[in-house]
Design a protein around this motif. Structure first.
Motif, PDB file in Angstrom:
ATOM      1  N   ALA A 536       0.851  -1.187   0.000  1.00 16.65           N
ATOM      2  CA  ALA A 536       0.000   0.000   0.000  1.00 16.65           C
ATOM      3  C   ALA A 536       0.887   1.237   0.000  1.00 16.65           C
ATOM      4  O   ALA A 536       1.820   1.345   0.808  1.00 16.65           O
ATOM      5  CB  ALA A 536      -0.919   0.012   1.214  1.00 16.65           C
ATOM      6  N   VAL A 537       0.603   2.164  -0.919  1.00 13.52           N
ATOM      7  CA  VAL A 537       1.415   3.370  -1.069  1.00 13.52           C
ATOM      8  C   VAL A 537       0.509   4.592  -0.934  1.00 13.52           C
ATOM      9  O   VAL A 537      -0.257   4.907  -1.858  1.00 13.52           O
ATOM     10  CB  VAL A 537       2.126   3.400  -2.440  1.00 13.52           C
ATOM     11  CG1 VAL A 537       3.000   4.638  -2.558  1.00 13.52           C
ATOM     12  CG2 VAL A 537       2.948   2.134  -2.645  1.00 13.52           C
ATOM     13  N   PRO A 538       0.543   5.313   0.203  1.00 16.75           N
ATOM     14  CA  PRO A 538      -0.251   6.546   0.316  1.00 16.75           C
ATOM     15  C   PRO A 538       0.153   7.550  -0.759  1.00 16.75           C
ATOM     16  O   PRO A 538       1.331   7.651  -1.125  1.00 16.75           O
ATOM     17  CB  PRO A 538       0.098   7.066   1.719  1.00 16.75           C
ATOM     18  CG  PRO A 538       0.604   5.861   2.459  1.00 16.75           C
ATOM     19  CD  PRO A 538       1.287   5.009   1.429  1.00 16.75           C
ATOM     20  N   LEU A 539      -0.832   8.286  -1.283  1.00 13.92           N
ATOM     21  CA  LEU A 539      -0.533   9.258  -2.332  1.00 13.92           C
ATOM     22  C   LEU A 539       0.279  10.410  -1.762  1.00 13.92           C
ATOM     23  O   LEU A 539      -0.043  10.972  -0.712  1.00 13.92           O
ATOM     24  CB  LEU A 539      -1.828   9.783  -2.959  1.00 13.92           C
ATOM     25  CG  LEU A 539      -2.749   8.727  -3.573  1.00 13.92           C
ATOM     26  CD1 LEU A 539      -3.815   9.398  -4.438  1.00 13.92           C
ATOM     27  CD2 LEU A 539      -1.978   7.691  -4.388  1.00 13.92           C
ATOM     28  N   ALA A 540       1.341  10.770  -2.477  1.00 20.05           N
ATOM     29  CA  ALA A 540       2.256  11.809  -2.018  1.00 20.05           C
ATOM     30  C   ALA A 540       1.612  13.183  -2.138  1.00 20.05           C
ATOM     31  O   ALA A 540       0.702  13.390  -2.952  1.00 20.05           O
ATOM     32  CB  ALA A 540       3.554  11.763  -2.828  1.00 20.05           C
TER      33      ALA A 540
END
Length: 555
Positions: A536-540
């Motif tokens: 899971a990659v939170p939006l920058a």
């Protein structure tokens, strides 16, 4: 005349009250009056900026001075991408790691996109290692000012939406995406690193957005207990040395660790630290990274090994600074009954989803936690209200709700930092995987979301408080900006958007994401068909423009 007495030779010229000779006092009065006249003359010459009232002596405490504000031009956009996940070799003594080679099937790649201006000009940008020649030159630097078209001519052009892209570049070390500023705004740019392996102790997947360096970062969710490995990587991509201090928070409170202060990270280098050497046996660990001098990027490589069975690998990235409310999205939760059976087995207590809460202050925090899925809010077993101990990290289980994709929102009367942990795999004898989604900021406009080329990819959006509209515009490998899609998200729900492999016959590389309405949060969730891999990659955050910075006057 005794010693110390003063003989007055002109008694008639003495001021009896002040004890000063009148002639000398007259000269002093003349000097004061001359100074006042000169001051008034200077005030008049300055356009009357000084009033008569300002000449009256005032108590320093009664004066109110506005802090001056300086306009700071936008700088280059810099994103530091982690290196490949690497296995620790043996059991090193201390905090300096020794790494063994990656597995035979390990692959690590960076995907990146840089948005062009409305005039169709892509800012000078490149993907490069910390030192050395560029891995991929996305666009050359700006042309000399003399060759630039007049502003009126540029404004008259029809907007041309283009982007510079790196579809999928394999890397074997830490890399940096940099893009020059345009029109006093940071370039809209983004990159993501993805790692996969099908064998070895680090099999699974890990992914992280390439992060902008900072001087105060919070990372929550590490684990240094038996069979768990946490390696903190500090990268200084600037030209200024960085001196880093670490504040450690464990399950029972702050941890005072020798060797956690004054860590030097030279320009263009990375320093790796085994957290078990500073805080051994901690099932829950939060790290605050503070840097003086150059800013740093920080990421924790977290892995799990249960006996001989790999339990997953991922990168823990910095979340938002401590606040009274935190939101993380992209949580994939598995079947509650199967999860309960798995967690009941020895060594599998951390095999389920949870929210890790770090309270840095001196007061306990009463935290209310809510889960929002596609159908709305789902009640947590136990009510979702916990007391988190001051100076410690508290784990709150998120298991017990129907399987699905969720957004978690937490609020408290005391500031805290938070990261959500999610897991994949329900059989104790099979390899599993873990992932971490740090609390992130609400979406604004022009977030560049780079997307890895392969795998099952989802864009997950959550709106905990109220309805929101999100537009997501595809960027393809040919540099074209395609037709935007729109998602209307009802308040208190989470929406998942499946990402296609191609758009218009060209591979999809990323999105330009913009939001309107009530606060909405986003994450990129990555998986692979036929495997338990999950990331899971939170939006920058979006790009910044010119900033107004308060200036402190003093010495």
């Amino acid at each position: 005349m005794s010693k110390g007495e003063h003989k007055n030779e002109n008694p008639t010229e003495t001021d009896n009250a002040a004890g000063l000779p009148l002639r000398r006092r007259g000269r002093a009065r003349a000097g004061v009056m001359g100074g006042i006249v000169a001051a008034v003359a200077l005030a008049a010459a300055g356009g009357g900026l000084v009033s008569a009232a300002s000449l009256t002596p005032q108590s320093p405490a009664s004066r109110q001075l506005e802090a001056p504000v300086a306009a700071v031009p936008a700088g280059s956009s810099v994103g530091v991408c982690p290196g490949p996940a690497r296995l620790l070799e043996g059991t090193p003594v201390g905090t300096d790691p020794q790494f063994s080679p990656e597995s035979a099937t390990a692959k690590t790649a960076v995907s990146a996109a840089v948005l062009g201006s409305s005039a169709g000009i892509i800012p000078g940008s490149r993907l490069a290692p910390l030192k050395g020649a560029a891995l991929a030159e996305i666009a050359p630097g700006a042309a000399p000012a003399a060759s630039a078209p007049p502003a009126s001519a540029a404004a008259a052009r029809t907007p041309v939406l283009v982007a510079g892209v790196v579809p999928q570049r394999e890397v074997d070390n830490i890399s940096v995406l940099s893009a020059d500023a345009q029109n006093n705004h940071q370039a809209a740019a983004g990159a993501v690193l993805s790692y996969t392996a099908e064998d070895g102790d680090l099999q699974g997947s890990a992914a992280a957005a390439c992060q902008e360096p900072g001087n105060d970062l919070w990372l929550v969710g590490a684990n240094t207990a038996l069979g768990r490995s946490a390696v903190l990587n500090l990268t200084n991509a600037s030209s200024t040395p960085a001196t880093v201090s670490l504040d450690l928070f464990g399950a029972e409170g702050p941890i005072q660790a020798p060797g956690s202060r004054g860590l030097l990270v030279a320009p263009g280098t990375t320093r790796s630290i085994i957290l078990a050497g500073l805080a051994p046996g901690q099932e829950r660990l939060g790290v605050r990274v503070r840097s003086t001098g150059g800013p740093v990027a920080a990421v924790i490589q977290q892995s799990v090994l249960r006996g001989l069975t790999p339990g997953g690998v991922d990168f823990i990235t910095p979340g938002t600074a401590p606040s009274v409310s935190q939101v993380a999205t992209g949580l994939e939760i598995q079947d509650p009954a199967a999860l309960a059976a798995l967690k009941a087995k020895p060594g599998f207590a951390d095999a389920g989803p949870a929210l890790e809460v770090a309270v840095p202050g001196a007061a306990d925090a009463v935290v209310e936690i809510k889960l929002f899925g596609p159908e709305g809010q789902q009640a947590l077993p136990g009510g979702g209200v916990v007391t988190a101990k001051a100076g410690a990290v508290t784990e709150v289980s998120l298991a017990g709700v129907p399987a699905g994709t969720y957004t978690v929102a937490a609020s408290s009367d005391v500031s805290f930092a938070a990261t959500a942990r999610l897991t994949r795999g329900l059989q104790s004898g099979d390899a599993a995987d873990i992932a971490f989604s740090a609390a992130s900021a609400r979406l604004g406009s022009q977030h560049i979301v780079a997307v890895p080329r392969t795998g099952d990819r989802q864009l997950v959006l959550g709106a905990p408080a109220g309805g929101a509209a999100v537009t997501y515009t595809p960027i393809t490998a040919d540099g074209k900006i395609r037709t935007a899609g729109t998602a209307d998200i009802a308040g208190g729900t989470t929406t998942s958007i499946k990402i296609p492999a191609d758009v218009g016959g060209s591979p999809l590389v990323g999105y330009v994401v913009s939001a309107a309405g009530e606060p909405v949060y986003g994450a990129l969730v990555l998986a692979r068909d036929g495997r338990q891999d999950i990331s899971a990659v939170p939006l920058a955050p979006e790009a910044a423009g010119q900033r107004q910075v308060p200036v402190t006057l003093g010495y």
